[in-house]
Motif scaffolding. Sequence first.
Motif, PDB file in Angstrom:
ATOM      1  N   UNK A   1     -11.726 -13.604   7.957  1.00 18.08           N
ATOM      2  CA  UNK A   1     -13.055 -14.209   8.063  1.00 18.08           C
ATOM      3  C   UNK A   1     -13.857 -14.049   6.772  1.00 18.08           C
ATOM      4  N   UNK A   2     -13.524 -13.034   5.979  1.00 18.75           N
ATOM      5  CA  UNK A   2     -14.234 -12.771   4.717  1.00 18.75           C
ATOM      6  C   UNK A   2     -13.651 -13.531   3.534  1.00 18.75           C
ATOM      7  N   UNK A   3     -12.395 -13.950   3.638  1.00 19.35           N
ATOM      8  CA  UNK A   3     -11.702 -14.567   2.499  1.00 19.35           C
ATOM      9  C   UNK A   3     -12.468 -15.779   1.971  1.00 19.35           C
ATOM     10  N   UNK A   4     -12.693 -15.794   0.671  1.00 20.88           N
ATOM     11  CA  UNK A   4     -13.415 -16.893   0.051  1.00 20.88           C
ATOM     12  C   UNK A   4     -14.922 -16.759   0.111  1.00 20.88           C
ATOM     13  N   UNK A   5     -15.425 -15.764   0.866  1.00 18.20           N
ATOM     14  CA  UNK A   5     -16.873 -15.577   1.009  1.00 18.20           C
ATOM     15  C   UNK A   5     -17.444 -14.650  -0.060  1.00 18.20           C
ATOM     16  N   UNK A   6     -16.657 -13.630  -0.430  1.00 19.42           N
ATOM     17  CA  UNK A   6     -17.101 -12.702  -1.477  1.00 19.42           C
ATOM     18  C   UNK A   6     -15.890 -11.988  -2.058  1.00 19.42           C
ATOM     19  N   UNK A   7     -16.103 -11.396  -3.237  1.00 22.02           N
ATOM     20  CA  UNK A   7     -15.076 -10.611  -3.920  1.00 22.02           C
ATOM     21  C   UNK A   7     -15.329  -9.147  -3.601  1.00 22.02           C
ATOM     22  N   UNK A   8     -14.252  -8.378  -3.396  1.00 24.56           N
ATOM     23  CA  UNK A   8     -14.428  -6.962  -3.087  1.00 24.56           C
ATOM     24  C   UNK A   8     -13.453  -6.099  -3.880  1.00 24.56           C
ATOM     25  N   UNK A   9     -14.009  -5.137  -4.608  1.00 25.04           N
ATOM     26  CA  UNK A   9     -13.212  -4.103  -5.268  1.00 25.04           C
ATOM     27  C   UNK A   9     -13.138  -2.900  -4.335  1.00 25.04           C
ATOM     28  N   UNK A  10     -11.922  -2.407  -4.074  1.00 22.98           N
ATOM     29  CA  UNK A  10     -11.747  -1.268  -3.167  1.00 22.98           C
ATOM     30  C   UNK A  10     -11.304  -0.042  -3.954  1.00 22.98           C
ATOM     31  N   UNK A  11     -11.843   1.109  -3.588  1.00 23.21           N
ATOM     32  CA  UNK A  11     -11.501   2.368  -4.250  1.00 23.21           C
ATOM     33  C   UNK A  11     -11.264   3.459  -3.218  1.00 23.21           C
ATOM     34  N   UNK A  12     -10.263   4.290  -3.505  1.00 24.08           N
ATOM     35  CA  UNK A  12     -10.011   5.469  -2.696  1.00 24.08           C
ATOM     36  C   UNK A  12     -10.387   6.705  -3.486  1.00 24.08           C
ATOM     37  N   UNK A  13     -10.876   7.731  -2.815  1.00 22.65           N
ATOM     38  CA  UNK A  13     -11.206   8.984  -3.493  1.00 22.65           C
ATOM     39  C   UNK A  13     -10.612  10.139  -2.690  1.00 22.65           C
TER      40      UNK A  13
ATOM     41  N   UNK B   1      -1.792   0.837   0.658  1.00 20.17           N
ATOM     42  CA  UNK B   1      -1.548  -0.488   1.239  1.00 20.17           C
ATOM     43  C   UNK B   1      -2.836  -1.091   1.785  1.00 20.17           C
ATOM     44  N   UNK B   2      -3.703  -0.250   2.378  1.00 18.87           N
ATOM     45  CA  UNK B   2      -4.968  -0.752   2.921  1.00 18.87           C
ATOM     46  C   UNK B   2      -5.904  -1.204   1.800  1.00 18.87           C
ATOM     47  N   UNK B   3      -5.998  -0.401   0.740  1.00 21.02           N
ATOM     48  CA  UNK B   3      -6.864  -0.772  -0.381  1.00 21.02           C
ATOM     49  C   UNK B   3      -6.369  -2.052  -1.050  1.00 21.02           C
ATOM     50  N   UNK B   4      -5.053  -2.168  -1.232  1.00 23.23           N
ATOM     51  CA  UNK B   4      -4.506  -3.367  -1.876  1.00 23.23           C
ATOM     52  C   UNK B   4      -4.694  -4.599  -1.002  1.00 23.23           C
ATOM     53  N   UNK B   5      -4.594  -4.421   0.315  1.00 22.23           N
ATOM     54  CA  UNK B   5      -4.788  -5.557   1.223  1.00 22.23           C
ATOM     55  C   UNK B   5      -6.220  -6.103   1.117  1.00 22.23           C
ATOM     56  N   UNK B   6      -7.186  -5.200   1.086  1.00 24.26           N
ATOM     57  CA  UNK B   6      -8.587  -5.618   0.948  1.00 24.26           C
ATOM     58  C   UNK B   6      -8.791  -6.341  -0.378  1.00 24.26           C
ATOM     59  N   UNK B   7      -8.347  -5.709  -1.469  1.00 20.68           N
ATOM     60  CA  UNK B   7      -8.557  -6.282  -2.796  1.00 20.68           C
ATOM     61  C   UNK B   7      -7.810  -7.599  -2.967  1.00 20.68           C
ATOM     62  N   UNK B   8      -6.588  -7.676  -2.470  1.00 22.60           N
ATOM     63  CA  UNK B   8      -5.788  -8.890  -2.615  1.00 22.60           C
ATOM     64  C   UNK B   8      -6.426 -10.058  -1.873  1.00 22.60           C
ATOM     65  N   UNK B   9      -6.796  -9.837  -0.636  1.00 22.94           N
ATOM     66  CA  UNK B   9      -7.386 -10.914   0.168  1.00 22.94           C
ATOM     67  C   UNK B   9      -8.704 -11.385  -0.428  1.00 22.94           C
ATOM     68  N   UNK B  10      -9.480 -10.449  -0.975  1.00 26.61           N
ATOM     69  CA  UNK B  10     -10.826 -10.766  -1.457  1.00 26.61           C
ATOM     70  C   UNK B  10     -10.907 -10.853  -2.982  1.00 26.61           C
ATOM     71  N   UNK B  11      -9.749 -11.073  -3.632  1.00 24.57           N
ATOM     72  CA  UNK B  11      -9.668 -11.355  -5.074  1.00 24.57           C
ATOM     73  C   UNK B  11     -10.331 -10.283  -5.927  1.00 24.57           C
ATOM     74  N   UNK B  12     -10.240  -9.028  -5.478  1.00 29.57           N
ATOM     75  CA  UNK B  12     -10.800  -7.920  -6.239  1.00 29.57           C
ATOM     76  C   UNK B  12      -9.720  -7.029  -6.808  1.00 29.57           C
ATOM     77  N   UNK B  13     -10.100  -5.804  -7.150  1.00 29.58           N
ATOM     78  CA  UNK B  13      -9.164  -4.820  -7.680  1.00 29.58           C
ATOM     79  C   UNK B  13      -9.123  -3.618  -6.754  1.00 29.58           C
TER      80      UNK B  13
END
Length: 431
Positions: A174-186, A193-205
């Motif tokens: 539902x978010x794809x194409x609506x905004x870009x999201x960079x995901x970070x783990x600390x 895999x979860x961070x890459x899925x978010x970033x990949x779908x939302x064209x972020x890093x």
Amino acid sequence: MSGQPEFVAEVDQNEYLPAGRRIVDAIVTVTASGAGLRGGGTGALSAAEVIMIDTSGSMNVPQSKIQEAKRATAVAIDTLRDGVAFAVIAGSAHARMVYPGQPGMMAANPQTRAEAKQAVSRLRAEGGTAIGRWLHLANHLFAHQPAEARHAILLTDGQNAHETPHDLQRVLDSCEGRFVCDSRGVGDDWVADELRKVASTLLGTADGLEDPAELPAAFQAMISSAMGKSVADVALRVWTPTGATVRFVKQVFPQVEDLTGRRTEVSARIGEYPTGSWGAESRDYHVSVELEPQAVGEELLAARISLVAADQVLTERLVLARWTDDEELSTRINRQVAHYTGQAELAEAIQDGLKARDAGDVETATAKLGRAVQLATESGHTDTAKLLARVVDVVDAPNGTVRLKKRVSGVDAELTNVRSVKTVRVKKTQD
């Protein structure tokens, strides 16, 4: 016009094919430059920013995680340009507005920045983790914003334990194409895999940070990059001749991202692939086309590749195919194509090797990670080689001979995974 972004594309390929050969591969390097792309100037896009901070209970262990996350959020708020709409979300098993207090966004100015930083300073860590709910609230906030560039930061320290993978995927769709999201783990309990899925779908890093003290600089870098975008909703447009098939379109620098499945049909022979917003930067794309073979001596336009925004062509280059019986010409290896083919294989080998390792398949894991070490060594990818050395003992790097380490910390494996898609460029030389 002065100050306007300027896009320049270059094509690297071996256009000579032996008789009967069908496949044409090309690396397209696109570079954007110009005064309007230097961040924060008159050429910058109107922007909106949402910062999602994990406030689950584990952010207190150690307490430096929540403290540095709050400090990083304050730095991010200070980095926003005046007038940029922004909001801060606290994420646990639920999503909660931190600033403003009710769902909405505020324009950045000295007063709203001070109010937001005060609200952030009062955050406490408690509860679980449901990343999809954080993204759902962010999507709702962006839906009411007319900004040209919509960007989000998502920070988590743990696994997405309080919703199913299906729940997260549904929200991402539902978010794809609506905004870009960079995901970070600390910390040491997030899932690559979860961070890459978010970033990949939302064209972020996506990336992981072992030391919470790295967070403020990381947040500042992400916001600065977002504030520097000057052209929104840019697409790679690929025209191919009748009878041709686009095998794949991948971004291959600065990271591997397969765009093939995101094709939007413009016509029977033209498709567009999303690349998001651009600032002053350079990216490489690998385009592979299958053609109907022609007779020796014939030449064919294999593809016309353009970068477009708002249906305006920003730059365009041609990919050619020439059939020849000259073996010296047809067997010449293009270094750029070979390099990025290896980089894509490197990312896949790391991900497959770590997955096999987690499943207890020692033989497959050893073979895949050994191949990854070999590829990283060949391509001069020293950062990846160092990460791989944290999960395997390297016996012979050039030949890919390794042994799995008996004990590996979780964060070492996740860092290797999340950074597997990062690529390095090969230095260009004259053929």
